[in-house]
Design an enzyme around this catalytic site. Structure first.
Site, PDB file in Angstrom:
ATOM      1  N   ASP A  50     -10.182  -4.828 -18.015  1.00  0.00           N
ATOM      2  CA  ASP A  50     -10.425  -5.835 -19.057  1.00  0.00           C
ATOM      3  C   ASP A  50      -9.085  -6.343 -19.596  1.00  0.00           C
ATOM      4  O   ASP A  50      -8.284  -5.563 -20.101  1.00  0.00           O
ATOM      5  CB  ASP A  50     -11.253  -5.204 -20.176  1.00  0.00           C
ATOM      6  CG  ASP A  50     -11.624  -6.188 -21.279  1.00  0.00           C
ATOM      7  OD1 ASP A  50     -11.203  -7.353 -21.221  1.00  0.00           O
ATOM      8  OD2 ASP A  50     -12.341  -5.756 -22.210  1.00  0.00           O
ATOM      9  N   HIS A  76       0.806  -1.220   0.000  1.00  0.00           N
ATOM     10  CA  HIS A  76       0.000   0.000   0.000  1.00  0.00           C
ATOM     11  C   HIS A  76       0.841   1.272   0.000  1.00  0.00           C
ATOM     12  O   HIS A  76       0.352   2.355  -0.382  1.00  0.00           O
ATOM     13  CB  HIS A  76      -0.934  -0.018   1.217  1.00  0.00           C
ATOM     14  CG  HIS A  76      -2.161   0.825   1.078  1.00  0.00           C
ATOM     15  ND1 HIS A  76      -2.307   1.824   0.131  1.00  0.00           N
ATOM     16  CD2 HIS A  76      -3.332   0.819   1.791  1.00  0.00           C
ATOM     17  CE1 HIS A  76      -3.491   2.389   0.261  1.00  0.00           C
ATOM     18  NE2 HIS A  76      -4.129   1.799   1.247  1.00  0.00           N
TER      19      HIS A  76
END
Length: 453
Positions: free
Chosen positions: A373, A158
């Site tokens: 995608d 993170h």
């Protein structure tokens, strides 16, 4: 139960030579609370026209190409004086694992949302004994399913990116997997934009770093937790907005939901009436700078403001009380607030985010995981893999975009509470809604649930 067979882990580096350099993180990046790995997961359906393509091979090849642009991800963290973090761009690589599971996507159910069965088997976490500073910054696993679909999971250190930064990288990875020669949005490092000022000086109040007694363990027992997910569609949101007075009408849906959850959760937990109750939430600050943070910046650029009230006021006053506190806390985040956070990190030695007495709500509705995608179309589910890591377990609720079986678009909210408190929470929430909205609870997840084989 299903089983996952993992191949040997590989380290994937950039496909071409990249600069060897030491790149400091910003003073927003290297907060103590961000020294964790956050997991995301994407579920993709089988595409008959791509049945001869192995998604793991396609993604692995694209990964090497995209790391030419995002080469710091292939490096390792180093720690300098005063725990200052920097990336050694060593090209050591991103950890990648190909896997197969003896289960179909359909067996996970029609409604995909956390918690997922056997999720740990779907996440790559093969760091062994390596410490935080010596580990890969990204851990990726592509698990092929019996139906021809696959699951893509990624664990991010993170400190190097927030959720929008991670989605930017994943989008670029998807573009390269579909044949692009470069990402449509080129990455911008420029972590110096969020360095502390010289000299540093704290100019705002930051309750998110208060030192308070942690009373969560007195009311949150992780070994006796119930987890439920609630769907808020247009009807439910409209019902909640009926409680909003005219002077607060400009509130966002997230603000109304946060206030509602905070209030109902407090009533369900039944703390001491004078107990201080907190709600914390992430606020993106990318557009709150003048000039704005550049498009393509993939570092952490958010604050975690806090709203505070006594349990008595939350439980007995109208929803407007909680809502006004949430809106005020969110409004406080601006450029000066962010620079004040960076300065506080330097002055106070990077204190951790306050978890004691806190309830954390994370809004993932606008991040864009569901748009990533790789050539197999948009995912059936895209977003966080599980509700909370580390100290956030049991106190984190996530808001994710969701379409129900009627085709209604809305927000799915997950919440964990002690079993004895969950029924009270559900009843209180339903009491705030019209009688015809009693079907708010979509499904209760049981820790013993497993897809049928």
């Amino acid at each position: 139960m299903f089983t996952v067979r993992r191949h040997s882990p590989e380290l994937i580096g950039p496909a071409k030579p990249t600069p060897r350099e030491l790149k400091p993180l910003s003073d927003i990046d290297d907060q103590d609370s961000l020294r964790v790995y956050i997991p995301a997961i994407q579920f993709y359906q089988h595409q008959p026209k791509l049945q001869n393509k192995n998604p793991a091979s396609v993604i692995k090849e694209a990964l090497a190409k995209v790391l030419v642009f995002y080469y710091p991800f292939a490096g390792r963290l180093k720690e300098g004086p005063s725990r200052k973090l920097m990336v050694d761009c060593s090209d050591e690589g991103v950890l990648f694992i190909e896997a197969e599971a003896n289960v179909t996507l359909k067996q996970f159910g029609d409604a995909l949302y956390p918690p997922f069965p056997c999720v740990e088997e779907l996440l790559c976490d093969d760091r062994g004994s390596k410490g935080f500073l010596d580990s890969p910054l990204l851990l990726i696993q592509v698990t092929r399913l019996l139906c021809g679909g696959f699951i893509f999971s990624i664990q991010l250190n993170h400190t190097i990116s927030d959720a929008p930064g991670l989605v930017q990288f994943m989008t670029a990875l998807g573009e390269m997997a579909q044949g692009a020669s470069k990402p449509s949005t080129l990455p911008v490092w420029q972590r110096d934009l969020l360095f502390a000022r010289n000299p540093p000086h704290v100019t705002c109040t930051h309750h998110e770093y208060d030192e308070v007694e942690d009373t969560n363990d007195k009311i949150i027992q992780l070994d006796d937790m119930a987890h439920r997910s609630f769907f808020f569609g247009p009807i439910e949101v409209s019902s909640l907005r009926k409680y909003v007075p005219s002077y607060l009408k400009r509130c966002s849906t997230f603000e109304v939901l946060t206030a509602c959850l905070w209030r109902c959760r407090t009533i369900a937990l039944q703390p001491n009436p004078e107990e201080e109750m907190r709600v914390t939430f992430a606020v993106s600050a990318r557009a709150r700078f003048n000039p704005p943070i550049p498009v393509g910046y993939y570092g952490n650029c958010f604050a975690s403001p806090v709203a505070i009230s006594t349990a008595k006021d939350l439980s007995t006053k109208p929803l407007a009380h909680a809502l006004e506190l949430v809106m005020k806390a969110k409004r406080e985040v601006n450029e000066d607030y962010m620079r004040s956070v960076a300065d506080l990190m330097v002055i106070k030695g990077r204190p951790p985010l306050t978890i004691g007495k806190s309830f954390v709500v994370s809004d993932l509705t606008q991040v864009g995981f569901y748009l990533v995608d790789f050539g197999w179309g948009k995912p059936k589910y895209g977003g966080v893999a599980k509700a909370g890591v580390g100290a956030l377990q049991g106190i984190l609720s996530m808001c994710i975009p969701f379409t129900n079986h009627k085709g209604e678009s809305g927000i799915m909210v997950s919440i964990g509470l002690p079993t004895a408190s969950m029924e009270t929470f559900t009843n209180e929430l339903n009491n705030m809604l019209a009688q015809d909205n009693k079907n708010l609870v979509l499904q209760e997840h049981n820790s013993h649930f497993r897809p049928r084989i």
